[in-house]
Design a protein around this motif. Structure first.
Motif, PDB file in Angstrom:
ATOM      1  N   GLU A 132       0.828  -1.204   0.000  1.00 17.92           N
ATOM      2  CA  GLU A 132       0.000   0.000   0.000  1.00 17.92           C
ATOM      3  C   GLU A 132       0.866   1.260   0.000  1.00 17.92           C
ATOM      4  O   GLU A 132       0.570   2.227  -0.717  1.00 17.92           O
ATOM      5  CB  GLU A 132      -0.919   0.018   1.227  1.00 17.92           C
ATOM      6  N   VAL A 133       1.932   1.264   0.775  1.00 18.99           N
ATOM      7  CA  VAL A 133       2.816   2.423   0.843  1.00 18.99           C
ATOM      8  C   VAL A 133       3.450   2.697  -0.521  1.00 18.99           C
ATOM      9  O   VAL A 133       3.504   3.840  -0.990  1.00 18.99           O
ATOM     10  CB  VAL A 133       3.902   2.214   1.911  1.00 18.99           C
ATOM     11  N   VAL A 134       3.946   1.646  -1.175  1.00 19.57           N
ATOM     12  CA  VAL A 134       4.553   1.794  -2.499  1.00 19.57           C
ATOM     13  C   VAL A 134       3.547   2.356  -3.496  1.00 19.57           C
ATOM     14  O   VAL A 134       3.869   3.253  -4.293  1.00 19.57           O
ATOM     15  CB  VAL A 134       5.133   0.446  -2.982  1.00 19.57           C
ATOM     16  N   ARG A 135       2.321   1.846  -3.464  1.00 19.21           N
ATOM     17  CA  ARG A 135       1.287   2.356  -4.381  1.00 19.21           C
ATOM     18  C   ARG A 135       1.012   3.830  -4.128  1.00 19.21           C
ATOM     19  O   ARG A 135       0.836   4.611  -5.073  1.00 19.21           O
ATOM     20  CB  ARG A 135      -0.007   1.550  -4.218  1.00 19.21           C
ATOM     21  N   LYS A 136       0.967   4.244  -2.868  1.00 23.85           N
ATOM     22  CA  LYS A 136       0.677   5.639  -2.548  1.00 23.85           C
ATOM     23  C   LYS A 136       1.798   6.561  -3.026  1.00 23.85           C
ATOM     24  O   LYS A 136       1.554   7.677  -3.489  1.00 23.85           O
ATOM     25  CB  LYS A 136       0.444   5.804  -1.048  1.00 23.85           C
ATOM     26  N   ILE A 137       3.037   6.121  -2.910  1.00 22.40           N
ATOM     27  CA  ILE A 137       4.161   6.933  -3.373  1.00 22.40           C
ATOM     28  C   ILE A 137       4.068   7.132  -4.881  1.00 22.40           C
ATOM     29  O   ILE A 137       4.220   8.252  -5.396  1.00 22.40           O
ATOM     30  CB  ILE A 137       5.500   6.275  -2.999  1.00 22.40           C
ATOM     31  N   ARG A 138       3.785   6.051  -5.602  1.00 20.68           N
ATOM     32  CA  ARG A 138       3.654   6.166  -7.044  1.00 20.68           C
ATOM     33  C   ARG A 138       2.462   7.033  -7.420  1.00 20.68           C
ATOM     34  O   ARG A 138       2.507   7.791  -8.397  1.00 20.68           O
ATOM     35  CB  ARG A 138       3.541   4.772  -7.662  1.00 20.68           C
ATOM     36  N   ARG A 139       1.409   6.958  -6.632  1.00 19.26           N
ATOM     37  CA  ARG A 139       0.220   7.757  -6.908  1.00 19.26           C
ATOM     38  C   ARG A 139       0.497   9.258  -6.732  1.00 19.26           C
ATOM     39  O   ARG A 139       0.002  10.079  -7.509  1.00 19.26           O
ATOM     40  CB  ARG A 139      -0.924   7.329  -5.989  1.00 19.26           C
ATOM     41  N   VAL A 140       1.307   9.600  -5.734  1.00 20.57           N
ATOM     42  CA  VAL A 140       1.678  11.004  -5.551  1.00 20.57           C
ATOM     43  C   VAL A 140       2.358  11.538  -6.810  1.00 20.57           C
ATOM     44  O   VAL A 140       2.032  12.620  -7.303  1.00 20.57           O
ATOM     45  CB  VAL A 140       2.609  11.175  -4.332  1.00 20.57           C
ATOM     46  N   GLY A 141       3.299  10.769  -7.347  1.00 22.32           N
ATOM     47  CA  GLY A 141       3.985  11.179  -8.567  1.00 22.32           C
ATOM     48  C   GLY A 141       3.019  11.351  -9.724  1.00 22.32           C
ATOM     49  O   GLY A 141       3.093  12.334 -10.479  1.00 22.32           O
ATOM     50  N   THR A 142       2.104  10.406  -9.863  1.00 22.74           N
ATOM     51  CA  THR A 142       1.126  10.471 -10.951  1.00 22.74           C
ATOM     52  C   THR A 142       0.255  11.725 -10.837  1.00 22.74           C
ATOM     53  O   THR A 142      -0.001  12.419 -11.830  1.00 22.74           O
ATOM     54  CB  THR A 142       0.225   9.223 -10.928  1.00 22.74           C
ATOM     55  N   LEU A 143      -0.187  12.040  -9.627  1.00 21.67           N
ATOM     56  CA  LEU A 143      -1.052  13.202  -9.425  1.00 21.67           C
ATOM     57  C   LEU A 143      -0.301  14.513  -9.680  1.00 21.67           C
ATOM     58  O   LEU A 143      -0.854  15.448 -10.279  1.00 21.67           O
ATOM     59  CB  LEU A 143      -1.622  13.190  -8.005  1.00 21.67           C
ATOM     60  N   VAL A 144       0.944  14.587  -9.230  1.00 22.85           N
ATOM     61  CA  VAL A 144       1.714  15.808  -9.453  1.00 22.85           C
ATOM     62  C   VAL A 144       1.975  16.014 -10.940  1.00 22.85           C
ATOM     63  O   VAL A 144       1.775  17.108 -11.478  1.00 22.85           O
ATOM     64  CB  VAL A 144       3.044  15.779  -8.672  1.00 22.85           C
ATOM     65  N   HIS A 145       2.405  14.954 -11.628  1.00 23.44           N
ATOM     66  CA  HIS A 145       2.659  15.073 -13.066  1.00 23.44           C
ATOM     67  C   HIS A 145       1.368  15.418 -13.821  1.00 23.44           C
ATOM     68  O   HIS A 145       1.400  16.206 -14.778  1.00 23.44           O
ATOM     69  CB  HIS A 145       3.255  13.780 -13.611  1.00 23.44           C
ATOM     70  N   GLY A 146       0.263  14.841 -13.397  1.00 29.92           N
ATOM     71  CA  GLY A 146      -1.011  15.162 -14.035  1.00 29.92           C
ATOM     72  C   GLY A 146      -1.394  16.613 -13.844  1.00 29.92           C
ATOM     73  O   GLY A 146      -1.878  17.283 -14.768  1.00 29.92           O
ATOM     74  N   ALA A 147      -1.163  17.138 -12.638  1.00 29.70           N
ATOM     75  CA  ALA A 147      -1.460  18.545 -12.363  1.00 29.70           C
ATOM     76  C   ALA A 147      -0.583  19.461 -13.208  1.00 29.70           C
ATOM     77  O   ALA A 147      -1.050  20.490 -13.724  1.00 29.70           O
ATOM     78  CB  ALA A 147      -1.271  18.837 -10.877  1.00 29.70           C
ATOM     79  N   VAL A 148       0.675  19.093 -13.365  1.00 28.80           N
ATOM     80  CA  VAL A 148       1.580  19.890 -14.202  1.00 28.80           C
ATOM     81  C   VAL A 148       1.084  19.920 -15.644  1.00 28.80           C
ATOM     82  O   VAL A 148       0.973  20.978 -16.270  1.00 28.80           O
ATOM     83  CB  VAL A 148       3.014  19.319 -14.143  1.00 28.80           C
ATOM     84  N   THR A 149       0.784  18.756 -16.172  1.00 28.22           N
ATOM     85  CA  THR A 149       0.356  18.655 -17.565  1.00 28.22           C
ATOM     86  C   THR A 149      -0.930  19.424 -17.835  1.00 28.22           C
ATOM     87  O   THR A 149      -1.077  20.070 -18.874  1.00 28.22           O
ATOM     88  CB  THR A 149       0.158  17.173 -17.944  1.00 28.22           C
ATOM     89  N   ASN A 150      -1.849  19.397 -16.890  1.00 24.06           N
ATOM     90  CA  ASN A 150      -3.186  19.942 -17.135  1.00 24.06           C
ATOM     91  C   ASN A 150      -3.398  21.374 -16.667  1.00 24.06           C
ATOM     92  O   ASN A 150      -4.419  21.979 -17.016  1.00 24.06           O
ATOM     93  CB  ASN A 150      -4.237  19.042 -16.475  1.00 24.06           C
ATOM     94  N   THR A 151      -2.467  21.930 -15.867  1.00 23.77           N
ATOM     95  CA  THR A 151      -2.735  23.260 -15.310  1.00 23.77           C
ATOM     96  C   THR A 151      -1.624  24.274 -15.482  1.00 23.77           C
ATOM     97  O   THR A 151      -1.836  25.455 -15.211  1.00 23.77           O
ATOM     98  CB  THR A 151      -3.052  23.164 -13.800  1.00 23.77           C
ATOM     99  N   MET A 152      -0.436  23.879 -15.935  1.00 20.56           N
ATOM    100  CA  MET A 152       0.667  24.836 -16.001  1.00 20.56           C
ATOM    101  C   MET A 152       0.871  25.398 -17.398  1.00 20.56           C
ATOM    102  O   MET A 152       0.736  24.689 -18.400  1.00 20.56           O
ATOM    103  CB  MET A 152       1.973  24.187 -15.518  1.00 20.56           C
ATOM    104  N   LEU A 153       1.202  26.687 -17.452  1.00 24.25           N
ATOM    105  CA  LEU A 153       1.593  27.318 -18.700  1.00 24.25           C
ATOM    106  C   LEU A 153       2.850  26.637 -19.243  1.00 24.25           C
ATOM    107  O   LEU A 153       3.704  26.199 -18.474  1.00 24.25           O
ATOM    108  CB  LEU A 153       1.889  28.802 -18.485  1.00 24.25           C
ATOM    109  N   ARG A 154       2.961  26.595 -20.555  1.00 27.88           N
ATOM    110  CA  ARG A 154       4.174  26.029 -21.177  1.00 27.88           C
ATOM    111  C   ARG A 154       5.244  27.116 -21.229  1.00 27.88           C
ATOM    112  O   ARG A 154       5.679  27.565 -22.279  1.00 27.88           O
ATOM    113  CB  ARG A 154       3.862  25.490 -22.555  1.00 27.88           C
ATOM    114  N   ASN A 155       5.670  27.554 -20.060  1.00 27.25           N
ATOM    115  CA  ASN A 155       6.655  28.620 -19.938  1.00 27.25           C
ATOM    116  C   ASN A 155       7.958  28.069 -19.385  1.00 27.25           C
ATOM    117  O   ASN A 155       8.182  26.858 -19.380  1.00 27.25           O
ATOM    118  CB  ASN A 155       6.098  29.741 -19.060  1.00 27.25           C
ATOM    119  N   GLU A 156       8.823  28.965 -18.893  1.00 23.23           N
ATOM    120  CA  GLU A 156      10.110  28.528 -18.355  1.00 23.23           C
ATOM    121  C   GLU A 156       9.963  27.481 -17.258  1.00 23.23           C
ATOM    122  O   GLU A 156      10.666  26.465 -17.241  1.00 23.23           O
ATOM    123  CB  GLU A 156      10.862  29.728 -17.776  1.00 23.23           C
ATOM    124  N   GLY A 157       9.045  27.744 -16.329  1.00 18.98           N
ATOM    125  CA  GLY A 157       8.871  26.823 -15.205  1.00 18.98           C
ATOM    126  C   GLY A 157       8.530  25.424 -15.662  1.00 18.98           C
ATOM    127  O   GLY A 157       9.063  24.436 -15.144  1.00 18.98           O
TER     128      GLY A 157
END
Length: 314
Positions: A132-157
């Motif tokens: 369960e711990v391993v799955r949660k760690i991987r899920r955190v990465g998935t959620l962060v990357h998803g938030a980046v892809t769907n909400t951030m400007l394609r700028n320097e950051g």
């Protein structure tokens, strides 16, 4: 963008990738250890520590290689500055430092993920909890990357975040392939031969590539096929070819925004030239270990050049 902010974005996603990669490595080790006898399982956990690059640190405080000892060392040990808990803490610290360059959704995904994992790792992880711990760690990465892809400007950051991701991902894949390949081969005479498919599947699981490889190769697992897949297949998002292709695009994006190219762009083109016409036969003729060592050295040089080009410490 200030160099400190660029540095925060770049390293935020390098640390996130490291934490995810460690979770994948532990998941693969757990799966193979559960199907083996005690002696073989201990050998597998030793290989997990070796692949993580933390064998000296582990053996300084531990005598044996049981699963509970290994995963608690890699996940939460206070003496381990490269633990997953420490890495995710650094993700949050860098996210806070670059707060003005990320979206609210990215910050929420990072902050909530950190709090959940920190709570899980505040106590030793038992055998009944590890999956369960391993799955949660991987899920955190998935959620962060998803938030980046769907909400951030394609700028320097955005470009710094993705450059950090693919620098780290390429290094991790190369390191896992280099270490696991030779740990799994009892003799150089077996290079290219068909060995225990379960162990080679473990290599693929370490980079979440087992299902994709099976689709492309009709379930036929062999050493040369795995090397070709993890090095040259530009359809797989964790292959060395894919990571360098993505890194090249984001460095080109940064060069366009800044109106100039830097040393990192030059080194990137040199690395691309070496990969462009490469075949698996050429890799084995050179020597897999030698090829991967060279790749990791070039990858590290590009990372250092990015920091110099964009004045990360300014």
């Amino acid at each position: 963008m200030l160099g400190r902010t660029a540095n925060g974005m770049f390293w935020m996603f390098r640390y996130l990738e490291r934490a995810e990669n460690m979770a994948r490595l532990l998941d693969a080790g757990l799966r193979i250890a559960l199907t083996r006898d005690l002696e073989t399982a201990e050998s597998e956990w030793r290989s997990v520590i070796s692949t993580s690059g933390q064998r000296a640190a582990y053996e300084a405080t531990h005598d044996g290689y049981t699963g509970v000892q290994v995963w608690n060392f890699l996940l939460r040990d206070k003496e381990n500055t490269a633990s997953v808990r420490e890495m995710l803490g650094l993700v949050r610290t860098n996210a806070r430092a670059a707060r003005n360059a990320i979206s609210g959704e990215v910050w929420e995904a990072v902050n909530e993920g950190w709090m959940q994992i920190d709570a899980k790792l505040s106590r030793p992880v038992s055998p009944s909890q590890i999956s369960e711990v391993v799955r949660k760690i991987r899920r955190v990465g998935t959620l962060v990357h998803g938030a980046v892809t769907n909400t951030m400007l394609r700028n320097e950051g955005y470009h710094f975040a993705r450059a950090g991701t693919f620098i780290e991902r390429g290094d991790s894949t190369a390191r896992i392939l280099d270490m696991k390949y030779y740990l799994l081969l009892p003799s150089l005479n077996y290079v290219g031969s068909s060995l225990d498919s379960g162990q080679w599947e473990q290599v693929l699981r370490s980079v979440s590539g087992d299902r994709a490889f099976s689709w492309l190769h009709a379930g036929q697992i062999d050493a040369r096929g795995i090397v070709k897949f993890l090095v040259l297949d530009d359809l797989f998002p964790r292959s060395l070819a894919f990571c360098h292709s993505a890194l090249r695009r984001h460095l080109a994006g940064l060069a366009r925004l800044h109106g100039r190219e830097g040393e990192s762009n030059i080194l990137m083109r040199e690395a691309d030239t070496l990969l462009a016409d490469l075949t698996s036969e050429m890799i084995f003729d050179q020597g897999l270990h030698e090829f991967l060592t060279d790749f990791m050295a070039r990858n590290a040089a590009i990372g250092r050049a990015i920091a110099e080009d964009y004045r990360f410490l300014s």
